[in-house]
Design a protein around this motif. Structure first.
Motif, short mmCIF file in Angstrom:
data_model
loop_
_atom_site.label_atom_id
_atom_site.label_comp_id
_atom_site.label_asym_id
_atom_site.label_seq_id
_atom_site.Cartn_x
_atom_site.Cartn_y
_atom_site.Cartn_z
N ILE A 106 -1.83 6.33 0.54
CA ILE A 106 -2.21 6.80 1.88
C ILE A 106 -1.00 6.69 2.79
O ILE A 106 0.01 6.08 2.45
CB ILE A 106 -3.38 5.98 2.47
CG1 ILE A 106 -2.97 4.52 2.66
CG2 ILE A 106 -4.62 6.10 1.62
CD1 ILE A 106 -3.93 3.72 3.51
N ARG A 125 -4.23 10.93 3.39
CA ARG A 125 -3.71 10.84 2.03
C ARG A 125 -2.60 11.86 1.78
O ARG A 125 -2.53 12.89 2.46
CB ARG A 125 -4.84 11.06 1.01
CG ARG A 125 -5.91 9.99 1.14
CD ARG A 125 -7.05 10.14 0.15
NE ARG A 125 -8.01 9.06 0.37
CZ ARG A 125 -7.86 7.83 -0.10
NH1 ARG A 125 -6.82 7.52 -0.85
NH2 ARG A 125 -8.76 6.90 0.16
N LEU A 140 0.83 -1.22 0.00
CA LEU A 140 0.00 0.00 0.00
C LEU A 140 0.86 1.25 0.00
O LEU A 140 0.45 2.29 -0.51
CB LEU A 140 -0.87 0.04 1.26
CG LEU A 140 -2.17 -0.75 1.30
CD1 LEU A 140 -2.90 -0.44 2.59
CD2 LEU A 140 -3.03 -0.43 0.09
N PHE A 141 2.05 1.16 0.60
CA PHE A 141 2.89 2.35 0.76
C PHE A 141 4.04 2.41 -0.23
O PHE A 141 4.80 3.37 -0.24
CB PHE A 141 3.42 2.41 2.21
CG PHE A 141 2.35 2.18 3.23
CD1 PHE A 141 1.21 2.97 3.24
CD2 PHE A 141 2.45 1.14 4.15
CE1 PHE A 141 0.19 2.74 4.16
CE2 PHE A 141 1.45 0.91 5.07
CZ PHE A 141 0.31 1.70 5.09
N PRO A 147 -8.72 7.27 5.89
CA PRO A 147 -7.28 7.24 5.63
C PRO A 147 -6.71 8.65 5.42
O PRO A 147 -7.38 9.54 4.89
CB PRO A 147 -7.17 6.42 4.34
CG PRO A 147 -8.44 5.68 4.21
CD PRO A 147 -9.48 6.52 4.89
N VAL A 203 -1.12 -1.00 -6.35
CA VAL A 203 -1.86 -1.61 -5.23
C VAL A 203 -2.64 -0.53 -4.47
O VAL A 203 -3.81 -0.71 -4.12
CB VAL A 203 -0.90 -2.36 -4.29
CG1 VAL A 203 -1.64 -2.86 -3.04
CG2 VAL A 203 -0.25 -3.53 -5.01
N GLU A 258 -5.72 0.41 -6.31
CA GLU A 258 -6.76 -0.61 -6.28
C GLU A 258 -7.42 -0.72 -4.91
O GLU A 258 -8.64 -0.85 -4.80
CB GLU A 258 -6.14 -1.97 -6.64
CG GLU A 258 -7.16 -3.10 -6.63
CD GLU A 258 -6.51 -4.47 -6.79
OE1 GLU A 258 -5.29 -4.54 -6.92
OE2 GLU A 258 -7.27 -5.45 -6.74
N VAL A 259 -6.62 -0.64 -3.85
CA VAL A 259 -7.15 -0.93 -2.51
C VAL A 259 -7.67 0.33 -1.81
O VAL A 259 -8.71 0.30 -1.16
CB VAL A 259 -6.06 -1.60 -1.64
CG1 VAL A 259 -6.56 -1.82 -0.21
CG2 VAL A 259 -5.65 -2.94 -2.26
N THR A 260 -6.94 1.43 -1.94
CA THR A 260 -7.30 2.63 -1.15
C THR A 260 -7.55 3.85 -2.04
O THR A 260 -7.48 4.98 -1.54
CB THR A 260 -6.18 2.94 -0.12
OG1 THR A 260 -4.93 3.03 -0.80
CG2 THR A 260 -6.08 1.86 0.94
#
Lengths: 178, 163
Positions: free
Chosen positions: A61, A116, A46-47, A114, A52, A55-57
């Protein structure tokens, strides 16, 4: 046995009132996120992986536990005099209730929307409750619960830190320092 | 979702242990963690201050960076779809350079709330050599099925404290 004074009305008025609204000093930025992830060897994609994150967040974030990072003042900045004290409302209560000692008995972080890249985060402190007098092994005093709320530029709550503190006076000790 | 390397709620049971994480702590670990969290206080980077002014045995790991270690520990286990809801700390002792820091965890409860969020409650212990330094109780959401993404929850659909 120490007798505690009643809670002054102006302190009771603080319950539920927002205090100490502070803007973070800079927008949320990716460099600190990578440095934080590197410091704990956090390989969460994610980071690190924009695909990814998309797609996820819905985009990059910050790790949720970085909430307080965006509020620490620079070690130096032009015109900086006295840095703000974190949890100022806590230190105010110690003084207002004449309870010179205090411990943080419990610290809970609740994560909401989250954070951002580019967000401008601000915080505010709110006293949630003050207990009746209590005696513990530390001394006689009161518990209080303080929230530090973090909001983004859209006024959405991104997190809340909840501190349960016990302010007290030690038996037989007059004017002990905090 | 094409991101499949994530734990599913149905795969978790109460009493389940998380994999142990062991880290050799160095002065760099402590200093990097403090600076990454913008904590400039000298007990996290200045040996002389820590020992001679504060009376500790060395510089020590700061609280925000420990939170980052706990997050990494949890999401190593859940994968990227795992979303933290709450975290509660109790600090008991300090982590110093030269220590072997070990994190262990176990699942204390699993539940699905009214909005359909699949929660997992975990107790984590952070030990340095033989000392328990910090305990953490965390609540993390993981997908309940292949179409569920906890990160997509907003407003009434996301209530980590169950208020």
């Amino acid at each position: 046995m120490i007798e505690l004074a009643d809670v002054p009305p102006d302190v009771l008025d603080l319950v539920g009132a927002y205090q100490y609204e502070i803007d973070g000093g800079f927008p949320v930025e990716h460099g600190y996120i990578w440095t934080t992830c590197a410091s704990v060897e956090n390989g969460n994609p994610l980071f690190w992986d924009d695909a990814v994150a998309a797609e996820v967040t819905d985009g990059p974030i910050a790790p949720p536990t970085m909430l307080s990072v965006w509020f620490r003042p620079h070690h130096w900045s032009p015109g900086l005099e006295e840095p703000a004290v974190p949890l100022q409302a806590h230190f105010d209560l110690k003084e207002q209730l004449s309870l010179p000692e205090a411990i943080i008995a419990d610290n809970t972080i609740t994560f909401h929307d989250p954070v951002r890249i580019g967000d401008r985060i601000r915080s505010r402190q709110v006293l949630r409750s003050i207990s009746e007098p209590k005696t513990t092994k530390l001394g006689t005093g009161r518990f209080w619960v303080l929230d530090v709320e973090y909001l983004n530029q859209h006024d959405a709550i991104v997190g809340v830190e909840t501190y349960t503190a016990f302010g007290y006076t030690r038996e037989g000790v007059e004017g002990a320092s905090a | 979702m094409t991101t499949t390397a994530s734990l599913r709620h149905g795969d978790v049971t109460t009493g389940q242990d998380l994999p142990k994480l062991s880290v050799q702590v160095t002065a760099t670990t402590v200093v990097l963690g403090a600076l990454a969290s913008r904590d400039w206080r000298p007990m996290h980077h200045d040996y002389d201050f820590a020992v001679n002014r504060q009376g500790t045995q060395d510089i020590f790991l700061n609280t925000p960076n420990q939170a980052a270690w706990f997050e990494r520990y949890l999401t190593d286990w859940t994968g990227p779809l795992g979303r933290l809801g709450t975290m509660t700390f109790k600090m008991q002792d300090s982590v110093f350079p030269g220590n072997t820091m070990v994190m262990t965890g176990s699942v204390t409860d699993t539940s699905v709330d009214a909005a359909g969020v699949g929660w997992v409650d975990v107790d984590i212990s952070l030990m340095a050599d033989d000392r328990t330094c910090t305990t953490c109780t965390a609540r993390v959401a993981v997908p309940t099925n292949d179409d569920d993404n906890p990160w997509s929850r907003r407003g009434d659909q996301w209530n980590p404290r169950g208020d």
